[in-house]
Design an enzyme around this catalytic site. Sequence first.
Site, PDB file in Angstrom:
ATOM      1  CG  ASP A  25      -2.149   0.868   1.006  1.00  0.00           C
ATOM      2  OD1 ASP A  25      -3.161   0.667   1.689  1.00  0.00           O
ATOM      3  OD2 ASP A  25      -2.077   1.749   0.113  1.00  0.00           O
TER       4      ASP A  25
HETATM    5  C1  GLC Z   1      -4.313   4.388  -0.215  1.00  0.00           C
HETATM    6  C2  GLC Z   1      -5.180   3.165  -0.008  1.00  0.00           C
HETATM    7  C3  GLC Z   1      -5.104   2.185  -1.144  1.00  0.00           C
HETATM    8  C4  GLC Z   1      -4.898   2.954  -2.441  1.00  0.00           C
HETATM    9  C5  GLC Z   1      -3.503   3.555  -2.374  1.00  0.00           C
HETATM   10  C6  GLC Z   1      -3.207   4.411  -3.604  1.00  0.00           C
HETATM   11  O1  GLC Z   1      -3.760   4.794   0.996  1.00  0.00           O
HETATM   12  O2  GLC Z   1      -5.038   2.460   1.218  1.00  0.00           O
HETATM   13  O3  GLC Z   1      -6.323   1.435  -1.152  1.00  0.00           O
HETATM   14  O4  GLC Z   1      -5.020   2.078  -3.548  1.00  0.00           O
HETATM   15  O5  GLC Z   1      -3.293   4.315  -1.196  1.00  0.00           O
HETATM   16  O6  GLC Z   1      -4.054   5.525  -3.620  1.00  0.00           O
END
Ligand code: GLC
Length: 729
Positions: free
Chosen positions: A263
């Site tokens: 993430d």
């Molecule tokens: C965010 C989310 C994830 C998302 C990523 C990119 O913090 O937790 O679901 O795809 O960052 O935006």
Amino acid sequence: MNLKKNLCMTLLLALTATTATAQVYLDPQAPIEERIKDAISRMTTHEKIQLLHAQSKFTSAGVPRLGIRQLNMDDGPHGVREELEWNTWSPARWTNDYIVAFPSLTCLASTWNRTLSTAYGDAVSEEFAFRGKDIMLGPGVNIQRTPLNGRAFEYMGEDPFLAGEMVVPYIKAAQANGVACCLKHFVLNDQETDRFAVNVNVSERAMHEIYLAPFKKAVEQAHVYTIMGSYNMWKGVHCCHNDELLNGILKRGWKWDGALISDWGGTTNTMEAANGGLDIEMGTYTDGKLKESEFGYDDYYLAKPFEKLIEEGVIPMSVLDEKASRVLRVIFRTAMNPNKVIGSQCSEAHYDVCRQIGEEGIVLLKNEKNILPLDANKYGRILVVGENATRSLTKGGGSSELKALRDTSPLEALQAAYGDKIVYAQGYYSGRAIYDQVDTIDPAKQASLKAEALEKAKTADLIIFVGGLNKNRRQDCENGDRESYDLSFGQNELIAELTKVQKNTIVVMFGGNPYSMPWLSQVQALAHCWYLGSEAGTALVNVLSGKVNPSGKLPVTFAAKYEDYPYVKFGAEAYPGVNKQVYYKEDIFVGYRHFSTNHVKPLFPFGFGLSYTTFAYGKPSISSNGKEVMINLSVTNTGKVAGKEVVQIYSTAPQSHLPRPDKELKGFAKTRLLQPGESETLNIVIPRDELKYYNESTHTWQLATGAYTFHVGANVNDIRGKANLTIEN
Ligand code: GLC
């Protein structure tokens, strides 16, 4: 002679080398594993390292020298996020990135319609492909253990079987278009409070039977190409580089050949990232939405620090090759896949899918005196009250927010359908749609909006209240859970007072989570709509008007009061945690597994949903072929209008020392649209493996022998028939 021979040999070698260089990794017809091997053999250490981390906010590098494409990623599960600047969280302000906002995944789960899940995955991935994306950062199948989870709307409910069954078709369809899904958030990201740091303590059995199960099904049945590690920890280690979780369970245990993507900001150190199963590091030193960083991409944990450990031999090249191979496999399956579709954007076909999912996801929870479907001729003036009648609900929510080209509001659609019968009063306000702040509400403004609504109610013959949550911070939004099970902004009081003025009141709620309903006995009808996307108003009015008969069924339990949720009695340790430690003390008894087993009466049970017609269930027959259990029954439309029914099969395992829920969903089927009097015979097949429980002492799945009962129901508490089967071994 020798000279001639040497010359020929040199020419032959050069030709072979040239042919070999040009042939395999770029040959779209060559087996992917051959392409990977050939590419690896040509890449430098640095080029392999480059594959493993971001080169911008949403891309990871390819190998320009060899003509190997970069990977373009983007959010989210419900549609393609607007283009952000290459290296900041700011919108790039493109004008060609308006898209279809599809319904939330909880809405998709509420359809219980696998065919619609296929249609969803096909349509949304066409929009990703057309926007030049190779990886879509979704879907999500975290389990809804608490109704306060800020991101529940992005997931598929409280039951691992339903979530798994509904996510597989979506992934298969998307990846058939050459777009990788990125199933998230792996794993135990079941709350937003302290999401970056909370360590989840859960029994091994609950881990496997509840939280891992939908991911396992997506790996084994849909062969999902990428998975996103979650921010939180399990056993004290961040899930984005947790060796036991990623190498032990996912890659060795489930034999998964995809690439694990962190993430954004979920990577915290090089050694764990190197040895803990991480393949692509994204968003490091940021928080996934707002925080920027002065660090460059070469400072990423899997960039220079990792390259140094490889160069020094501290970590063997085999570790790097394994990661790079997984990334190349995604590239050859997507970006360099000759069959990847061109796709399309904002086509009427996509809007049709969006609307159908919305129509079939809306759950009719109450319909007293059949006030619905709406016969507008009965009413001279229809008052629509509520901010969600006009507010765009495709925005907000965090990373899954969308820049929709079409965003039909409930009020627009009601006005289009019922003309000047419709009068509107906002009734309440919630402030701006902002991610990390909550607007201070002005009581005077709130009071005047309420007074205006109550005044207009005096001359209305019918009230349609449109409210709920709205994807503002702490109102179904990433990075912050709800603070209460109650609806906000004075909605409960307003509804109660409106019904005193006009008893003909219909309530339409939006939101990804259950909520308290102190006004329920005072209203005549209630429809829960999740988030419906671009066609929200049209889907809603098609259901309210009876053009479409509602067939949605709840993928989560609506408790009468917050305290009835199973974890609440265990206190803060069970949610949201104490000192960043959360303990899933309800164990496997999540959602209906608790309510049904412990006879706690919910407001609306799992699997519940009303229709404008009625259905009779024939007596079920059961058989087994040693590998599967087959349950066969007919369903008849015994009402006056056409409709679809979702038949659910819950199993009760043989009595044993091991605590087991009294019912577990193990099968379901949705009928086609049945005309009045029409019947359909359903054959529901349950693989015997689905009946297994996870044995913590042997760390394996086991099938209990003995007498099983299969309950055939319209919901978990409305059982229409039973069938028994003894399983010997
Ligand atoms: C965010 C989310 C994830 C998302 C990523 C990119 O913090 O937790 O679901 O795809 O960052 O935006």
